[in-house]
Write a protein that holds these residues in place. Structure first.
Motif, PDB file in Angstrom:
ATOM      1  N   CYS A   1       0.872  -1.165   0.000  1.00  0.00           N
ATOM      2  CA  CYS A   1       0.000   0.000   0.000  1.00  0.00           C
ATOM      3  C   CYS A   1       0.921   1.230   0.000  1.00  0.00           C
ATOM      4  CB  CYS A   1      -0.897  -0.007   1.233  1.00  0.00           C
ATOM      5  SG  CYS A   1      -1.788   1.542   1.463  1.00  0.00           S
TER       6      CYS A   1
ATOM      7  N   CYS B   1       0.275   3.181   3.800  1.00  0.00           N
ATOM      8  CA  CYS B   1       0.644   2.571   5.088  1.00  0.00           C
ATOM      9  C   CYS B   1       1.733   1.511   4.945  1.00  0.00           C
ATOM     10  CB  CYS B   1      -0.588   1.995   5.789  1.00  0.00           C
ATOM     11  SG  CYS B   1      -1.183   0.473   5.045  1.00  0.00           S
TER      12      CYS B   1
ATOM     13  N   CYS C   1      -4.651   0.103   0.300  1.00  0.00           N
ATOM     14  CA  CYS C   1      -5.344  -0.978   1.001  1.00  0.00           C
ATOM     15  C   CYS C   1      -6.731  -0.480   1.419  1.00  0.00           C
ATOM     16  CB  CYS C   1      -4.540  -1.440   2.213  1.00  0.00           C
ATOM     17  SG  CYS C   1      -4.543  -0.268   3.583  1.00  0.00           S
TER      18      CYS C   1
ATOM     19  N   CYS D   1      -6.774   2.304   4.130  1.00  0.00           N
ATOM     20  CA  CYS D   1      -6.311   3.627   3.691  1.00  0.00           C
ATOM     21  C   CYS D   1      -7.318   4.267   2.737  1.00  0.00           C
ATOM     22  CB  CYS D   1      -4.936   3.539   3.041  1.00  0.00           C
ATOM     23  SG  CYS D   1      -3.642   3.227   4.243  1.00  0.00           S
TER      24      CYS D   1
ATOM     25  N   ARG E   1      -6.385   8.321   8.338  1.00  0.00           N
ATOM     26  CA  ARG E   1      -5.000   7.980   8.664  1.00  0.00           C
ATOM     27  C   ARG E   1      -4.259   9.250   9.042  1.00  0.00           C
ATOM     28  NH1 ARG E   1      -4.092   2.512   9.302  1.00  0.00           N
ATOM     29  NH2 ARG E   1      -4.117   1.346   7.365  1.00  0.00           N
TER      30      ARG E   1
END
Ligand SMILES: [Zn+2]
Ligand SMILES: [Zn+2]
Length: 274
Positions: A71, A74, A88, A91, A96
């Motif tokens: 990803c 992240c 992902c 996310c 986030r």
């Protein structure tokens, strides 16, 4: 050089080193850890090169690098190995506070044993090779020819509570980045600054191990603060830690940094769980 080799071989014959991963005695010439950063190296190259004096030949290949597809935000490595990097699910949908997270290897096998020996058994001689591996990751992420992300303004270790610090005697994250300023001046003109006490851990928390994702989040909530003499307003902050598990610790640090005005928060760790 010859004298050093002779000294090393005598020392190894009298006190053979124990592998930091499997604890067996092994014979090996100690390799000097050189200076200068090689951003061409992959995580697996770094591990083999830097951990050779500490880990036996059987354990050296027991390392799984974090590799694409991941990803892009992240840094989670997808189990499905045949696609390009893509966001992902979390996310895509969730909030986030961390903008960018990357790690060198999967938290398993030799890397896991080495990190545990370093952190829990006080094998602080591992701070140097693990710190160099992290520095090479830093070079791949922010240096020339890497992901070419803008280098951070401030680099901070994830803090320990002062009581945990007294018990352990060191902050493993800080020990790994302590020598970075020297490495930066030898090969790079990056204007990043290592700030040892940029964040503090004001509340002692239960160990995160054994807790599920939701409990980890609750456990860590409100545990951190930006220290009074650190100004993060408008700054791009890079956090450093040994292991990224669910990301709860990183997210909570990033939330607090952003509440204090940090513009971007990244995290680099040696390992992460799959
Ligand atoms: Zn071994
Ligand atoms: Zn993600």
């Amino acid at each position: 050089m010859i004298l050093k080799r002779l000294y090393t071989s005598i020392k190894n014959a009298v006190f053979p080193p124990r592998c930091m991963a499997c604890r067996r005695l092994f014979t090996r010439m100690e390799h000097a850890i050189g200076h200068g950063c090689n951003t061409e190296d992959t995580g697996a190259d770094s591990f083999r090169k830097l951990m050779a004096p500490f880990v036996c030949d059987d354990c050296l290949p027991q390392f799984t690098a974090i590799e694409s597809p991941v990803c892009p935000k992240c840094g989670m490595m997808f189990r499905e190995r045949v696609s390009d990097d893509h966001l992902c699910g979390e996310c895509l949908t969730g909030v986030r506070h961390v903008d960018y997270a990357r790690a060198i290897g999967v938290y398993d096998r030799s890397l896991m044993h080495a990190i545990r020996a370093f952190k829990y058994k006080g094998r602080t001689q591992l701070a140097r090779p693990l710190g160099r591996m992290l520095f090479e990751l830093y070079g791949r992420c922010y240096g020339r020819g890497g992901d070419l992300r803008t280098p951070p303004d401030l680099i901070m270790p994830v803090p320990l509570h002062r009581r945990r610090f007294r018990e352990r005697g060191f902050n493993q994250a800080y020990l790994m980045i302590k020598e970075w300023p020297g490495l930066m001046t030898t090969g790079h003109a990056w204007d990043s600054h290592v700030v040892r006490d940029g964040m503090i851990r004001k509340r002692r928390t239960k160990p995160q191990a054994g807790l599920d994702k939701k409990r980890r989040k609750e456990n860590i909530r409100g545990a951190f603060a930006v220290s009074a003499d650190t100004d993060v307003k408008g700054k791009h902050v890079l956090l450093v830690d040994d292991v990224y598990t669910t990301g709860a610790t990183a997210e909570e640090c990033a939330r607090v940094l952003r509440a204090s005005g940090a513009s971007v928060v990244d995290i680099l760790t040696v390992a992460r769980t799959l």
